[in-house]
Design an enzyme around this catalytic site. Sequence first.
Site, mmCIF file in Angstrom:
data_model
loop_
_atom_site.group_PDB
_atom_site.id
_atom_site.type_symbol
_atom_site.label_atom_id
_atom_site.label_comp_id
_atom_site.label_asym_id
_atom_site.label_seq_id
_atom_site.Cartn_x
_atom_site.Cartn_y
_atom_site.Cartn_z
ATOM 1 C CG ASP A 204 69.616 38.265 -47.259
ATOM 2 O OD1 ASP A 204 70.259 36.876 -48.050
ATOM 3 O OD2 ASP A 204 70.496 38.550 -46.567
ATOM 4 C CD GLU A 255 52.998 54.250 -50.685
ATOM 5 O OE1 GLU A 255 53.386 54.937 -51.468
ATOM 6 O OE2 GLU A 255 52.866 53.857 -49.818
#
Length: 538
Positions: A204, A255
């Site tokens: 957002d 990751e």
Amino acid sequence: MANTNDWWRTAVIYQVYPRSFADSNGDGIGDLPGITSRLDALSELGIDAIWLSPFMTSPQKDAGYDVADYCDVDPLFGTLADFDALLEGAHARGMRVVVDLVPNHSSSEHPWFQEALAAGPGSAERARYVFRDGKGENGELPPNNWLSVFGGPAWTRVADGSWYLHIFDSSQPDFDWANPWVHERFREILRFWLDRGADGFRVDVAHGLVKADGLPDYTPNPDLASMGGDEELAPYWGQEGVHEVYRDWRKVLEEYGGDRVLIGEAWVMPLARMADWVRSDEMHQTFNFGYLETPWDAAALRAIVDESLAAFGGVGAPSTWVLSNHDVIRHPSRLALVPPPPQGEGIGPRTQPKPDHEVGLRRGRAATAFMLALPGSAYVYQGEELGLPEVADLPDEARQDPTFLRTEGRNYGRDGCRVPIPWEAGAPAAGFNTSGASWLPQPAGWDGFARDAQRGVPESTLEFYRSTLTVRRDRGLAVGSIDWLPSEPQVLALRNGDVTIVANTGSAPVPLPDGDVLVASGPVADGMLPGDTTVWLV
């Protein structure tokens, strides 16, 4: 769903606004179990991923965009176990799930902000947020002249005399992203949801977060969208430092493997600047608001398509295409208003002229058919596959958007696109739940848009969306490229692979090229393409 790590390059992503999608317990507010119960309908529609608008713990002053706990589910929507069940159900059906994340600000009820208030000026806790001393003899004036996106001043004074910044509502204090503490907390939040199996994040206000040094005064152009989108950057939008945040986040996602995504809500223009958010080491996608705000006009659409493909392609990212979301007037109504109101203003009982729904739906379907023929990724907002119009006749006392409240009703805001959607004709709340309760009132005639009234009806908007998405996938349009064809001024004609797409944005019929019709947004006959109609041919 794509089997490669680049599934997001071609995906159709369906936005679920949880409080208005499906309500499992009858309290009038949609919830996570309600969404899970309707996953088969989304799978049947043919989408690749679901983006969930905010469902985290919140006092709901701004429909969940005021977060009080980033690592839990608001009881309104269920529990973490309900989220896990939704995720499992979506994955079992081959759909990914993207979580909405709000990093520009928290709720004023978040413990981090409450601790900041208690700790006082100069404390480490205060440094989490943008606190400043006021101007004037006794600090009685705000630190600068910034205005809230929702109307009124962007500063609120606390009991000890300090002021805090809130680019949105006063219940949404802005974080200070110059503070490493904030960066570390959000890395933890990312990992919390990634560990649960979330497939990525819609971010957002991704062009916010970082503010210009010194917080200089700024007066925005009143004729432009409140969320930005001007060639001139406001000192609280689009600052260079924000890109370091997303480079850091991209490393966190990597990751977990290369198939998790970052999707940005960045109201910046031109698109060449917006493309900075999706460079190879930052986000994967950003919403193409330049396209969303383009009128139903052949020349304007051709120009924005060319600009989009060049800008995003120039950094190796897919273009995205979107016509509706929870912040804008639904496109079957917006395209019938020329010109449409500015973003955030909305429409209501006093709006003149009113959109003609028949014209709007015809244009809306034609615009959708054109959009879904373009290479890249596309977004669908819940209910647009039903042809839902903007609800303009909500009474003032029912409206809940902070925009309406902070402008004292001058701007209607965004409630009209957030009304709970209809599932079953003749059922309580049109199948939104079994109790008939609805946090925003559904209008008369909502049953006519219900999913069960459209399912299997060849000319319905639902079946139009389903068939169009099927052909888009089968013909590989999302991975294609376009070549423009000669056409009349009001017509868009192009080739994508072996498909010819013709969209008539005018009112007069035009001759159709030879070929078999794969997709038609409306009736075609006698070799002519009516106005406000799009076809795909082979």
